[in-house]
Design an enzyme around this catalytic site. Structure first.
Site, PDB file in Angstrom:
ATOM      1  N   ASP A 270       0.820  -1.216   0.000  1.00 21.45           N
ATOM      2  CA  ASP A 270       0.000   0.000   0.000  1.00 21.45           C
ATOM      3  C   ASP A 270       0.856   1.270   0.000  1.00 21.45           C
ATOM      4  O   ASP A 270       1.938   1.299   0.582  1.00 21.45           O
ATOM      5  CB  ASP A 270      -0.898  -0.023   1.254  1.00 21.45           C
ATOM      6  CG  ASP A 270      -2.029   0.995   1.164  1.00 21.45           C
ATOM      7  OD1 ASP A 270      -2.284   1.524   0.060  1.00 21.45           O
ATOM      8  OD2 ASP A 270      -2.656   1.269   2.198  1.00 21.45           O
TER       9      ASP A 270
ATOM     10  N   HIS B 179       2.892   3.558  -8.895  1.00 17.01           N
ATOM     11  CA  HIS B 179       2.774   2.114  -9.149  1.00 17.01           C
ATOM     12  C   HIS B 179       4.035   1.601  -9.845  1.00 17.01           C
ATOM     13  O   HIS B 179       4.542   0.531  -9.528  1.00 17.01           O
ATOM     14  CB  HIS B 179       1.550   1.809 -10.016  1.00 17.01           C
ATOM     15  CG  HIS B 179       0.252   2.115  -9.317  1.00 17.01           C
ATOM     16  ND1 HIS B 179      -0.050   1.626  -8.071  1.00 17.01           N
ATOM     17  CD2 HIS B 179      -0.814   2.880  -9.689  1.00 17.01           C
ATOM     18  CE1 HIS B 179      -1.253   2.055  -7.707  1.00 17.01           C
ATOM     19  NE2 HIS B 179      -1.725   2.836  -8.663  1.00 17.01           N
TER      20      HIS B 179
ATOM     21  N   LEU C 155      10.706 -20.573  -5.569  1.00 13.90           N
ATOM     22  CA  LEU C 155       9.830 -19.628  -4.870  1.00 13.90           C
ATOM     23  C   LEU C 155       8.496 -19.596  -5.605  1.00 13.90           C
ATOM     24  O   LEU C 155       8.480 -19.483  -6.831  1.00 13.90           O
ATOM     25  CB  LEU C 155      10.451 -18.216  -4.893  1.00 13.90           C
ATOM     26  CG  LEU C 155       9.549 -17.069  -4.426  1.00 13.90           C
ATOM     27  CD1 LEU C 155       9.370 -17.102  -2.903  1.00 13.90           C
ATOM     28  CD2 LEU C 155      10.125 -15.709  -4.825  1.00 13.90           C
TER      29      LEU C 155
HETATM   30  C1  FPP Z   1      -1.810   0.035  -3.435  1.00 12.44           C
HETATM   31  O1  FPP Z   1      -1.387   1.367  -3.351  1.00 12.44           O
HETATM   32  C2  FPP Z   1      -1.200  -0.625  -4.580  1.00 12.44           C
HETATM   33  C3  FPP Z   1      -1.903  -1.214  -5.600  1.00 12.44           C
HETATM   34  C4  FPP Z   1      -3.377  -1.250  -5.651  1.00 12.44           C
HETATM   35  C5  FPP Z   1      -1.220  -1.834  -6.742  1.00 12.44           C
HETATM   36  C6  FPP Z   1       0.057  -2.558  -6.450  1.00 12.44           C
HETATM   37  C7  FPP Z   1       0.830  -2.691  -7.712  1.00 12.44           C
HETATM   38  C8  FPP Z   1       2.177  -2.702  -7.836  1.00 12.44           C
HETATM   39  C9  FPP Z   1       3.126  -2.694  -6.700  1.00 12.44           C
HETATM   40  C10 FPP Z   1       2.803  -2.738  -9.173  1.00 12.44           C
HETATM   41  C11 FPP Z   1       2.320  -3.803 -10.050  1.00 12.44           C
HETATM   42  C12 FPP Z   1       2.531  -5.139  -9.477  1.00 12.44           C
HETATM   43  C13 FPP Z   1       3.049  -6.172 -10.121  1.00 12.44           C
HETATM   44  C14 FPP Z   1       3.239  -7.433  -9.339  1.00 12.44           C
HETATM   45  C15 FPP Z   1       3.479  -6.157 -11.520  1.00 12.44           C
HETATM   46  P1  FPP Z   1      -2.476   2.512  -3.499  1.00 12.44           P
HETATM   47  O2  FPP Z   1      -2.596   2.854  -4.922  1.00 12.44           O
HETATM   48  O3  FPP Z   1      -3.732   2.084  -2.805  1.00 12.44           O
HETATM   49  O4  FPP Z   1      -1.787   3.676  -2.718  1.00 12.44           O
HETATM   50  P2  FPP Z   1      -2.506   4.850  -1.907  1.00 12.44           P
HETATM   51  O5  FPP Z   1      -3.048   4.206  -0.650  1.00 12.44           O
HETATM   52  O6  FPP Z   1      -1.371   5.779  -1.634  1.00 12.44           O
HETATM   53  O7  FPP Z   1      -3.557   5.423  -2.788  1.00 12.44           O
END
Ligand code: FPP
Length: 224
Positions: free
Chosen positions: A12, A29, A122
């Site tokens: 997050d 992201h 893994l």
């Molecule tokens: C949450 O942060 C994150 C996500 C919903 C997406 C996670 C994706 C990645 C780390 C990259 C893609 C992954 C792979 C495995 C290729 P948020 O957007 O909710 O952050 P915020 O709370 O600051 O809004």
């Protein structure tokens, strides 16, 4: 010392990191991918056998379509570029969640699962379009016409995480202390580490500190 077999992660804080550092949630992201790579590398070094990463929840469909498009494209491009490397490193990729994406993304996800199926270094469970309540409902529906009583073992075997031990611990970055419909059944006895840092800032030292802290926890599982 507790052994570590399975680490679950709620990644997050990408959006906030992106807005703060790049004036764009999407670039957050992109930056978050580097932390994913660090987790994969360090997990292998520590001989951890399973990691489960929450990449997109059933609730994340509410996000703006531009952000969803960006995320799915990021994943597609990443897999196209890195699938061979993942496979060479004997990494098994398993998607948990129903694949309801574009034809291209569904097809690369299926291909990645098929190609890496026999790898044993893994296992990465990538939670995509994942919701724990949906998963539990689907398990119960699979079981409702089977003979005999529903047992813990039968539910375990009917979840998407069939054959995966429950997580030893969960890490959630982004300074938020909730589970957000992630692995509600499987996390019943896991240790939980809520971290203040946003996901792209979470580094190797943070991960190793948590692993070491977990190893020293006295785990009683209800005993004394
Ligand atoms: C949450 O942060 C994150 C996500 C919903 C997406 C996670 C994706 C990645 C780390 C990259 C893609 C992954 C792979 C495995 C290729 P948020 O957007 O909710 O952050 P915020 O709370 O600051 O809004």
């Amino acid at each position: 010392m507790n052994p570590v077999q399975h680490v679950a992660v709620i990644m997050d804080g990408n959006g906030r990191w992106g807005l703060k550092n790049k004036k764009s949630r999407n670039l957050g992201h992109k930056a978050g991918l580097k932390t994913v790579e660090m987790i994969i590398k360090e997990s292998i070094k520590k001989k951890i056998k399973f990691i489960t990463l929450y990449a997109f929840s059933t609730e994340n469909w509410k996000r703006p379509s531009t952000e969803k498009k960006f995320l799915f494209n990021l994943l597609e491009v990443y897999l196209k570029e890195r699938l061979d490397q993942l496979n060479k490193n004997k990494i098994k990729l398993k998607i948990i969640g129903k694949k309801v994406f574009s034809k291209n993304l569904n097809s690369i996800l299926n291909k990645a699962e098929r190609i890496t199926n026999n790898n044993d270094k893994l296992q990465i469970n990538l939670a995509l379009n994942y919701g724990s309540k949906t998963e539990i409902i689907s398990a119960l529906n699979k079981l409702k016409n089977t003979k005999g009583k529903i047992t813990e073992k039968k539910i375990d075997q009917s979840l998407y995480t069939n054959n995966v031990p429950d997580p030893d611990f969960l890490i959630r970055t982004g300074n938020t202390a909730r589970l957000s419909n992630f692995l509600l059944w499987q996390l019943a006895y896991s240790e939980i580490f809520f971290e203040k840092k946003l996901w792209p800032d979470f580094n190797k030292n943070d991960y190793l500190r948590i692993i070491n802290k977990f190893k020293k926890i006295k785990r009683n599982f209800g005993n004394v």
